[in-house]
Scaffold this motif. Structure first.
Motif, short mmCIF file in Angstrom:
data_model
loop_
_atom_site.label_atom_id
_atom_site.label_comp_id
_atom_site.label_asym_id
_atom_site.label_seq_id
_atom_site.Cartn_x
_atom_site.Cartn_y
_atom_site.Cartn_z
N CYS A 105 132.40 -73.70 3.78
CA CYS A 105 131.33 -73.48 2.99
C CYS A 105 131.55 -73.22 1.31
CB CYS A 105 129.75 -72.65 3.75
SG CYS A 105 128.63 -72.26 2.56
N TRP A 148 126.40 -70.81 10.21
CA TRP A 148 125.53 -71.81 10.22
C TRP A 148 124.92 -72.01 10.41
CZ3 TRP A 148 128.24 -75.67 7.17
CH2 TRP A 148 130.12 -74.68 6.63
N ARG A 168 116.07 -76.27 13.86
CA ARG A 168 116.70 -75.58 13.87
C ARG A 168 117.23 -74.87 14.37
NH1 ARG A 168 117.96 -75.41 6.70
NH2 ARG A 168 116.64 -77.44 7.26
N TYR A 175 123.71 -77.06 8.60
CA TYR A 175 123.77 -76.14 7.44
C TYR A 175 124.34 -74.84 7.42
CZ TYR A 175 120.05 -79.50 7.11
OH TYR A 175 119.20 -80.43 7.46
N CYS A 176 125.24 -74.23 6.03
CA CYS A 176 125.54 -73.20 5.88
C CYS A 176 124.20 -72.26 4.63
CB CYS A 176 126.70 -72.83 5.04
SG CYS A 176 127.49 -71.23 4.14
N ALA A 177 124.54 -71.00 5.47
CA ALA A 177 123.43 -69.90 5.09
C ALA A 177 124.09 -68.56 4.68
CB ALA A 177 122.24 -70.05 6.52
N PRO A 189 116.22 -69.58 11.52
CA PRO A 189 116.73 -69.02 9.97
C PRO A 189 115.75 -68.38 9.02
CG PRO A 189 116.01 -71.12 11.51
CD PRO A 189 116.23 -70.17 12.38
N TYR A 235 117.69 -65.76 6.87
CA TYR A 235 118.90 -65.96 5.58
C TYR A 235 118.08 -66.49 3.91
CZ TYR A 235 122.22 -65.54 8.79
OH TYR A 235 122.86 -65.72 10.25
N TYR A 238 119.58 -68.19 1.60
CA TYR A 238 120.30 -68.86 0.50
C TYR A 238 120.64 -70.18 1.67
CZ TYR A 238 119.78 -65.33 -2.82
OH TYR A 238 119.24 -64.49 -3.37
N TRP A 239 120.28 -71.59 0.83
CA TRP A 239 120.82 -72.54 1.49
C TRP A 239 122.02 -73.58 1.06
CZ3 TRP A 239 119.95 -72.73 7.17
CH2 TRP A 239 119.16 -71.18 7.46
N GLY A 292 123.00 -79.05 3.42
CA GLY A 292 123.87 -79.73 4.58
C GLY A 292 124.60 -80.82 4.90
#
Length: 125
Positions: free
Chosen positions: A22, A36, A45, A94-96, A109, A112, A114-115, A118
């Motif tokens: 990422c 992640w 999620r 997903y990276c966050a 979730p 966080y 910023y995302w 995916g």
């Protein structure tokens, strides 16, 4: 502006390995908490792993001993080494990134800001 982008997903047989990366293409001051997440079809999620600005790491129980989260040399870059993959690891990953350097735990979730978009990981039996 933080702009996250994942790479490295794909398909693998059970027992195989994949490495997700990422990167943050925007400007970021300081080191953020990063993590992640993954989301399988029909499921919520869920947090997989996170790392705060001091390098403290947490993993969800189902990936302990198999996945390793780490930061890259560049600020706010992130990797997830996934070994001994199982079919139940199949999901969009997903990276966050959080606003600050401390990670809200347990990893959810809402912690966080910023995302990434995916990336698909598929593990076949």
């Amino acid at each position: 502006q933080v702009q996250l982008m994942e790479s490295g997903g794909g398909s693998v047989q059970a027992g195989g390995s994949l490495r997700l990366s990422c990167s943050d293409s925007g400007y970021t001051y300081g080191t953020r908490c990063m993590g992640w997440f993954r989301q399988a079809p029909g499921k919520e999620r869920e947090g997989v792993a996170d790392i705060d600005r001091d390098g403290r790491i947490t993993y969800t129980d189902s990936v302990k001993g198999r996945f390793t989260i780490s930061r890259g040399n560049a600020k706010n870059t992130l990797s997830l080494q996934m070994n001994s993959l199982k079919p139940e690891d199949t999901a969009i990953y997903y990276c966050a990134a959080a606003i600050g350097g401390d990670c809200y735990r347990p990893q959810i979730p809402l912690g966080y800001r910023y995302w990434g978009q995916g990336i698909q990981v598929t593990v076949s039996s």
